[in-house]
Scaffold this motif. Structure first.
Motif, PDB file in Angstrom:
ATOM      1  N   THR A   7      -4.225  -6.047  15.434  1.00 51.97           N
ATOM      2  CA  THR A   7      -2.824  -5.644  15.419  1.00 51.97           C
ATOM      3  C   THR A   7      -2.181  -6.126  14.128  1.00 51.97           C
ATOM      4  N   VAL A   8      -1.470  -5.221  13.449  1.00 54.77           N
ATOM      5  CA  VAL A   8      -0.832  -5.568  12.178  1.00 54.77           C
ATOM      6  C   VAL A   8       0.652  -5.264  12.243  1.00 54.77           C
ATOM      7  N   LEU A   9       1.417  -6.027  11.462  1.00 58.48           N
ATOM      8  CA  LEU A   9       2.852  -5.802  11.315  1.00 58.48           C
ATOM      9  C   LEU A   9       3.072  -5.039  10.019  1.00 58.48           C
ATOM     10  N   LEU A  10       3.736  -3.894  10.110  1.00 59.75           N
ATOM     11  CA  LEU A  10       4.042  -3.070   8.949  1.00 59.75           C
ATOM     12  C   LEU A  10       5.520  -3.191   8.627  1.00 59.75           C
TER      13      LEU A  10
ATOM     14  N   LYS B  17      13.028  -2.343   8.211  1.00 60.99           N
ATOM     15  CA  LYS B  17      12.376  -1.850   9.410  1.00 60.99           C
ATOM     16  C   LYS B  17      10.921  -2.295   9.436  1.00 60.99           C
ATOM     17  N   ASP B  18      10.449  -2.615  10.624  1.00 60.08           N
ATOM     18  CA  ASP B  18       9.049  -2.970  10.795  1.00 60.08           C
ATOM     19  C   ASP B  18       8.559  -2.441  12.130  1.00 60.08           C
ATOM     20  N   THR B  19       7.261  -2.380  12.273  1.00 59.85           N
ATOM     21  CA  THR B  19       6.655  -1.955  13.527  1.00 59.85           C
ATOM     22  C   THR B  19       5.265  -2.560  13.613  1.00 59.85           C
ATOM     23  N   VAL B  20       4.634  -2.424  14.765  1.00 55.30           N
ATOM     24  CA  VAL B  20       3.291  -2.956  14.972  1.00 55.30           C
ATOM     25  C   VAL B  20       2.349  -1.807  15.304  1.00 55.30           C
ATOM     26  N   CYS B  21       1.144  -1.880  14.738  1.00 54.36           N
ATOM     27  CA  CYS B  21       0.133  -0.843  14.955  1.00 54.36           C
ATOM     28  C   CYS B  21      -1.242  -1.487  15.034  1.00 54.36           C
ATOM     29  N   ILE B  22      -2.208  -0.682  15.434  1.00 55.09           N
ATOM     30  CA  ILE B  22      -3.615  -1.088  15.451  1.00 55.09           C
ATOM     31  C   ILE B  22      -4.277  -0.536  14.199  1.00 55.09           C
ATOM     32  N   VAL B  23      -5.059  -1.358  13.505  1.00 55.12           N
ATOM     33  CA  VAL B  23      -5.695  -0.929  12.272  1.00 55.12           C
ATOM     34  C   VAL B  23      -7.129  -0.477  12.546  1.00 55.12           C
ATOM     35  N   LEU B  24      -7.491   0.648  11.946  1.00 54.54           N
ATOM     36  CA  LEU B  24      -8.851   1.174  12.015  1.00 54.54           C
ATOM     37  C   LEU B  24      -9.368   1.375  10.601  1.00 54.54           C
ATOM     38  N   SER B  25     -10.684   1.354  10.432  1.00 53.48           N
ATOM     39  CA  SER B  25     -11.282   1.555   9.116  1.00 53.48           C
ATOM     40  C   SER B  25     -11.627   3.022   8.909  1.00 53.48           C
TER      41      SER B  25
ATOM     42  N   LEU C 151       0.825  -1.204   0.000  1.00 54.86           N
ATOM     43  CA  LEU C 151       0.000   0.000   0.000  1.00 54.86           C
ATOM     44  C   LEU C 151       0.856   1.249   0.000  1.00 54.86           C
ATOM     45  N   ILE C 152       0.327   2.307  -0.603  1.00 52.86           N
ATOM     46  CA  ILE C 152       1.029   3.590  -0.692  1.00 52.86           C
ATOM     47  C   ILE C 152       0.735   4.417   0.551  1.00 52.86           C
ATOM     48  N   VAL C 153       1.779   5.012   1.109  1.00 54.51           N
ATOM     49  CA  VAL C 153       1.660   5.754   2.358  1.00 54.51           C
ATOM     50  C   VAL C 153       1.130   7.161   2.107  1.00 54.51           C
ATOM     51  N   GLU C 154       0.160   7.573   2.921  1.00 48.55           N
ATOM     52  CA  GLU C 154      -0.283   8.960   2.936  1.00 48.55           C
ATOM     53  C   GLU C 154      -0.454   9.409   4.380  1.00 48.55           C
ATOM     54  N   ASP C 155      -0.536  10.727   4.576  1.00 47.03           N
ATOM     55  CA  ASP C 155      -0.548  11.287   5.921  1.00 47.03           C
ATOM     56  C   ASP C 155      -1.863  10.978   6.632  1.00 47.03           C
ATOM     57  N   SER C 156      -1.768  10.794   7.933  1.00 43.91           N
ATOM     58  CA  SER C 156      -2.940  10.469   8.733  1.00 43.91           C
ATOM     59  C   SER C 156      -3.700  11.735   9.115  1.00 43.91           C
ATOM     60  N   THR C 157      -5.007  11.582   9.243  1.00 40.54           N
ATOM     61  CA  THR C 157      -5.833  12.709   9.698  1.00 40.54           C
ATOM     62  C   THR C 157      -5.894  12.780  11.215  1.00 40.54           C
ATOM     63  N   GLN C 158      -5.411  11.747  11.886  1.00 40.49           N
ATOM     64  CA  GLN C 158      -5.348  11.752  13.349  1.00 40.49           C
ATOM     65  C   GLN C 158      -3.914  11.447  13.784  1.00 40.49           C
ATOM     66  N   ASP C 159      -3.447  12.208  14.758  1.00 44.23           N
ATOM     67  CA  ASP C 159      -2.052  12.093  15.179  1.00 44.23           C
ATOM     68  C   ASP C 159      -1.916  11.089  16.305  1.00 44.23           C
ATOM     69  N   ASP C 160      -2.016   9.799  15.946  1.00 42.16           N
ATOM     70  CA  ASP C 160      -1.884   8.725  16.922  1.00 42.16           C
ATOM     71  C   ASP C 160      -0.736   7.829  16.495  1.00 42.16           C
ATOM     72  N   ASN C 161       0.226   7.631  17.405  1.00 37.44           N
ATOM     73  CA  ASN C 161       1.414   6.840  17.088  1.00 37.44           C
ATOM     74  C   ASN C 161       1.153   5.353  16.949  1.00 37.44           C
ATOM     75  N   SER C 162       0.003   4.880  17.395  1.00 38.21           N
ATOM     76  CA  SER C 162      -0.253   3.443  17.445  1.00 38.21           C
ATOM     77  C   SER C 162      -1.274   2.983  16.415  1.00 38.21           C
ATOM     78  N   VAL C 163      -1.763   3.893  15.572  1.00 33.98           N
ATOM     79  CA  VAL C 163      -2.900   3.586  14.704  1.00 33.98           C
ATOM     80  C   VAL C 163      -2.556   3.853  13.244  1.00 33.98           C
ATOM     81  N   ILE C 164      -3.028   2.949  12.366  1.00 34.10           N
ATOM     82  CA  ILE C 164      -3.012   3.188  10.920  1.00 34.10           C
ATOM     83  C   ILE C 164      -4.444   2.985  10.418  1.00 34.10           C
TER      84      ILE C 164
END
Length: 245
Positions: A48-51, A57-65, A18-31
């Motif tokens: 929880t997803v692995l990016l 480099k990888d990290t873990v985040c919580i996915v929201l719709s 997926l192509i990265v774009e800026d988030s509308t909410q400034d939360d470090n744990s959410v994509i």
């Protein structure tokens, strides 16, 4: 033998790229992903997803719709992008990561220039409100920003138990004792050049790694077969082909 160009085309068609774009909410744990994309990847809200980004480099985040996200895109804030070493418009891969354990303890330290002139208890003022009842996933080596008391303090996760990532639960012990991390040291690590910064020469990179890394990491292999490892390599090619990198 497969055609590398066809392999690249096939890789680009993978639904989890997926192509990265800026988030509308400034939360470090959410994509954020579009609901149809989440269904395609068999993900549910709060999973929880692995990016995976650049430089391995990888990290873990919580996915929201989010209905406003295009199907082939993913929204993340600047902090997540920094941890993945990606920029807006870069490509990341998303993988389900359902078995992230609860952490027994984590150790975080602040970046020195974000706490200049700051007094008081960092844990009570910043870390406790950030983590309490939030069940945030964290990965060793990641940076995150906490806002409070009219300030924004940047922290780095220097240790987690179990490694390499975990979820900070209510019974997770959070340590923040130690000397602050110098900004210069962190920026030097961020700016390090890796193999992923060089594009289009995968075959040559494989040869270089075999000639340079193999003798250093596994010298016993050459001793066992009685072959002397190469003492050097010569790079040649037109300007702009990646020799300096």
């Amino acid at each position: 033998m497969s055609d590398p160009s066809l392999d690249i085309l096939k890789a680009k068609k993978k639904p989890n790229r997926l192509i990265v774009e800026d988030s509308t909410q400034d939360d470090n744990s959410v994509i954020s992903l579009h609901p149809d994309k989440m269904e395609e990847l068999e993900l549910f809200r709060g999973d929880t997803v692995l990016l995976r980004g650049k430089r391995r480099k990888d990290t873990v985040c919580i996915v929201l719709s989010d209905d406003t996200v295009e199907g082939g895109r993913i929204r993340m804030n600047k902090c997540v992008r920094t941890n993945l070493r990606v920029r807006l418009g870069d490509v990341v891969t998303v993988h389900p990561c359902p078995d992230v354990p609860y952490g027994s303890r984590i150790h975080v330290l602040p970046i020195d220039d974000t706490i200049e002139g700051l007094t008081g208890n960092l844990f009570e003022s910043f870390l406790k409100p950030y983590f309490v009842e939030a069940y945030r996933p964290v990965r060793k080596g990641d940076l995150f920003i906490v806002r409070g008391n009219m300030r924004a303090v940047e922290f780095k996760v220097v240790e987690v138990d179990p490694e390499p990532f975990c979820i900070v639960a209510p019974d997770t012990t959070i340590h923040c004792e130690g000397e602050p991390i110098k900004r210069e040291d962190e920026e030097q690590a961020l700016n390090a050049v890796g193999y992923d910064d060089i594009g289009g020469v995968r075959k040559q990179l494989a040869q270089i790694r075999e000639l340079c890394e193999l003798p250093l990491r596994h010298p016993q292999l050459f001793k066992n077969i009685g072959v002397k490892p190469p003492r050097g390599i010569l790079l040649f090619g037109p300007p702009g082909s990646g020799k300096t990198l």
